[in-house]
Scaffold this active site. Structure first.
Site, PDB file in Angstrom:
ATOM      1  N   ARG A  26       4.879 -17.947 -10.079  1.00 17.39           N
ATOM      2  CA  ARG A  26       4.041 -18.924 -10.795  1.00 17.39           C
ATOM      3  C   ARG A  26       4.539 -19.134 -12.218  1.00 17.39           C
ATOM      4  NH1 ARG A  26      -1.387 -15.927  -9.508  1.00 17.39           N
ATOM      5  NH2 ARG A  26       0.163 -14.385  -8.908  1.00 17.39           N
ATOM      6  N   LYS A  74       1.122  -5.330   3.462  1.00 16.18           N
ATOM      7  CA  LYS A  74      -0.227  -4.813   3.373  1.00 16.18           C
ATOM      8  C   LYS A  74      -0.806  -5.050   1.971  1.00 16.18           C
ATOM      9  CE  LYS A  74       0.400  -0.407   1.331  1.00 16.18           C
ATOM     10  NZ  LYS A  74       0.003  -0.806   0.029  1.00 16.18           N
ATOM     11  N   HIS A 125       6.562   0.021   4.853  1.00 14.69           N
ATOM     12  CA  HIS A 125       7.896   0.511   4.474  1.00 14.69           C
ATOM     13  C   HIS A 125       8.098   1.985   4.819  1.00 14.69           C
ATOM     14  CE1 HIS A 125       5.955   1.874   0.727  1.00 14.69           C
ATOM     15  NE2 HIS A 125       7.036   2.583   0.464  1.00 14.69           N
ATOM     16  N   LYS A 137      11.584   4.871   6.277  1.00 16.10           N
ATOM     17  CA  LYS A 137      12.052   6.098   5.613  1.00 16.10           C
ATOM     18  C   LYS A 137      12.798   6.979   6.616  1.00 16.10           C
ATOM     19  CE  LYS A 137       8.552   6.288   1.950  1.00 16.10           C
ATOM     20  NZ  LYS A 137       9.302   6.019   0.717  1.00 16.10           N
ATOM     21  N   GLU A 183       1.595  11.686  -5.459  1.00 13.28           N
ATOM     22  CA  GLU A 183       2.322  10.873  -6.432  1.00 13.28           C
ATOM     23  C   GLU A 183       1.996  11.355  -7.841  1.00 13.28           C
ATOM     24  OE1 GLU A 183       2.902   6.518  -5.467  1.00 13.28           O
ATOM     25  OE2 GLU A 183       1.010   6.914  -4.474  1.00 13.28           O
ATOM     26  N   ASP A 195      -4.959   1.874   0.476  1.00 12.35           N
ATOM     27  CA  ASP A 195      -3.599   1.717  -0.049  1.00 12.35           C
ATOM     28  C   ASP A 195      -2.597   2.610   0.692  1.00 12.35           C
ATOM     29  OD1 ASP A 195      -1.742   0.684  -2.053  1.00 12.35           O
ATOM     30  OD2 ASP A 195      -1.712   2.737  -2.843  1.00 12.35           O
ATOM     31  N   HIS A 225       0.364   3.894   5.701  1.00  6.54           N
ATOM     32  CA  HIS A 225       1.478   4.847   5.684  1.00  6.54           C
ATOM     33  C   HIS A 225       1.120   6.189   6.356  1.00  6.54           C
ATOM     34  CE1 HIS A 225       2.982   1.874   3.074  1.00  6.54           C
ATOM     35  NE2 HIS A 225       2.555   2.353   1.927  1.00  6.54           N
ATOM     36  N   LYS A 271      -2.903   9.833  -6.531  1.00  9.52           N
ATOM     37  CA  LYS A 271      -2.071   9.459  -7.676  1.00  9.52           C
ATOM     38  C   LYS A 271      -2.364  10.418  -8.824  1.00  9.52           C
ATOM     39  CE  LYS A 271      -1.367   4.634  -6.551  1.00  9.52           C
ATOM     40  NZ  LYS A 271       0.056   4.669  -6.173  1.00  9.52           N
TER      41      LYS A 271
END
Ligand code: BG6
Length: 437
Positions: free
Chosen positions: A41, A138, A168, A172, A206, A225, A230, A308
């Site tokens: 954008r 996703k 993704h 892996k 993470e 998430d 995953h 996280k």
């Protein structure tokens, strides 16, 4: 070979997609007519866009940065500014494709699902759209119902086998390796069941917080998430039956999956992150205790945790075998990230002693070997190549996505506790294996 990326100035494109495309380009895995139409954008010139992706490629591409290669790569990129909700912009995009003789291509929706409907509507303005592929990221919709709607709309435009639902984690290396470890070793293949296995733990930790993705993350949380996609991919690959139809085998596990307990957390300071609601109750940590109610897995707890802003970044699977009498359990650890490898803990007789047992380890670090690192593509790199070769094995099936989404949607969410790097409460005594590298 043309790829059009919707959302090319977003975090995913900058951190993952362009570095992966740079790797593919560097390895000469594209043909001469390779083009990337980068849609955004923002009003940017070609040069400004190239300057935007350059530092990200330097930082995130697995192959070292080469100025000449990058210059050549940049010449294949076309930045295209448009308003995704403006129908007439798609008519102009169609003209752009004609001018550049772009016919067969792959569209990548690296966008918030709030824009999916507008883009899908806009697709109808493009000539011969049905000949193209579409990759969708996703979350595949803002709710399970929205996913169904989006999928139906896509199916009216593209043949079913041209729609790629990307996760993704399926790209892996060590997640692909789970099947080989399980099915190509008699040692594991024949003991992969409730009689021999005590529990399974899957951790995806993470160290980073939400970075600049607060707006997306606050409406998603760790469950949607990470767990919904995953982690349920890892869980189903770990527990599915051996089959030529992996999607179906994974689906059978999801049908029998029972989420027994859930614990949620939120890292301290999360509510002060950019674009996060100051009263947010979104979880940044989730821990689940699950069971698979089938013959193979009866009463074996499967623990999942992800979060996280934890002490370290690490994805590992630990399979704990049942202990024999007084001797410690055998442990198999599959290390997915950042180190890739396999670790096995077993018992021997203590040297020199008569009846004493000693627990020892075999430790195989795959990614410590340079040639293995060179030969291992990054997840998105591998998945792009799969799409370019019309391979679908490494992508999710829509049925899997739906079932995973409704499983997560049906969780009665407890209030998250606040944590600071370490998790104070836990559903299990997580087995930590000392890391030797
Ligand atoms: C993404 C999530 O799908 O996966 C992110 O949206 C998460 O929140 C990321 O950080 C983790 O991916 P990886 O490949 O770094 O483990």
């Amino acid at each position: 070979m043309t790829l059009t990326i919707f959302g090319s100035t977003g975090d995913l494109s900058l951190r993952k997609l362009f570095p992966a495309l740079y790797n593919i380009y560097s390895l000469n895995k594209v043909n001469d007519d390779f083009k990337v139409v980068a849609i955004g954008r923002k009003a940017l010139t070609h040069q400004e866009f190239i300057e935007m992706i350059k530092p990200k490629i330097c930082e995130y591409a697995r192959l070292s940065f080469d100025e000449d290669i990058f210059k050549d790569f940049s010449a294949h990129i076309f930045y295209y500014q448009m308003n995704l909700t403006e129908e007439s912009d798609y008519t102009n995009l169609n003209i752009f494709y004609h001018e550049h003789q772009i016919k067969d291509q792959t569209f990548y929706l690296a966008l918030s699902p709030l824009f999916f409907h507008s883009v899908i509507k806009g697709f109808k303005k493009l000539d011969h759209i049905e000949r193209n592929n579409v990759i969708i990221e996703k979350p595949f919709g803002i709710s399970t119902l929205d996913m169904i709607d989006i999928n139906q709309k896509l199916m009216k435009i593209f043949p079913k086998d041209h729609i790629y639902y990307i996760d993704h984690y399926l790209g892996k290396e060590m997640i692909q390796n789970i099947k080989t470890i399980r099915f190509k070793n008699a040692l594991f293949k024949n003991s992969w069941n409730h009689e021999m296995i005590d529990s399974i733990q899957i951790s995806a930790l993470e160290a980073d917080g939400v970075l600049n993705r607060g707006a997306y993350y606050d409406s998603s949380g760790a469950l949607k998430d990470m767990v919904q996609n995953h982690l349920l991919q890892i869980l189903t690959i770990l527990t599915m039956e051996e089959s030529n139809n992996q999607h179906e085998a994974q689906l059978q596990i999801l049908k029998k999956l029972r989420i027994d307990q859930v614990l949620l957390g939120q890292y301290e300071g999360y509510r002060n992150e950019k674009d996060v609601d100051e009263h947010s109750t979104t979880e940044t940590y989730a821990e689940l205790k699950c069971f698979i109610d089938n013959e193979r897995w009866q009463n074996v707890p499967i623990y999942i945790r992800t979060g996280k802003k934890l002490k370290r970044r690490e994805i590992v699977v630990i399979v704990k075998f049942k202990a024999l009498e007084e001797s410690p359990s055998n442990l198999l650890e599959i290390r997915i990230q950042p180190t890739e490898g396999v670790y096995l803990q077993f018992n021997i007789k203590k040297p020199g002693a008569k009846d004493q047992i000693e627990t020892v380890q075999m430790d195989f670090c795959q990614s410590c070997v340079e040639i293995n690192r060179i030969n291992t593509p990054e997840a998105y790199e591998r998945l792009f190549e799969e799409v370019f070769h019309h391979q679908r094995e490494y992508f999710s099936s829509f049925e899997q996505i739906l079932l995973s989404s409704s499983l997560i949607e049906n969780i009665q969410k407890p209030m998250p506790f606040i944590y600071d790097k370490t998790i104070p409460y836990s559903l299990t005594e997580w087995v930590e294996i000392p890391h030797s590298y």
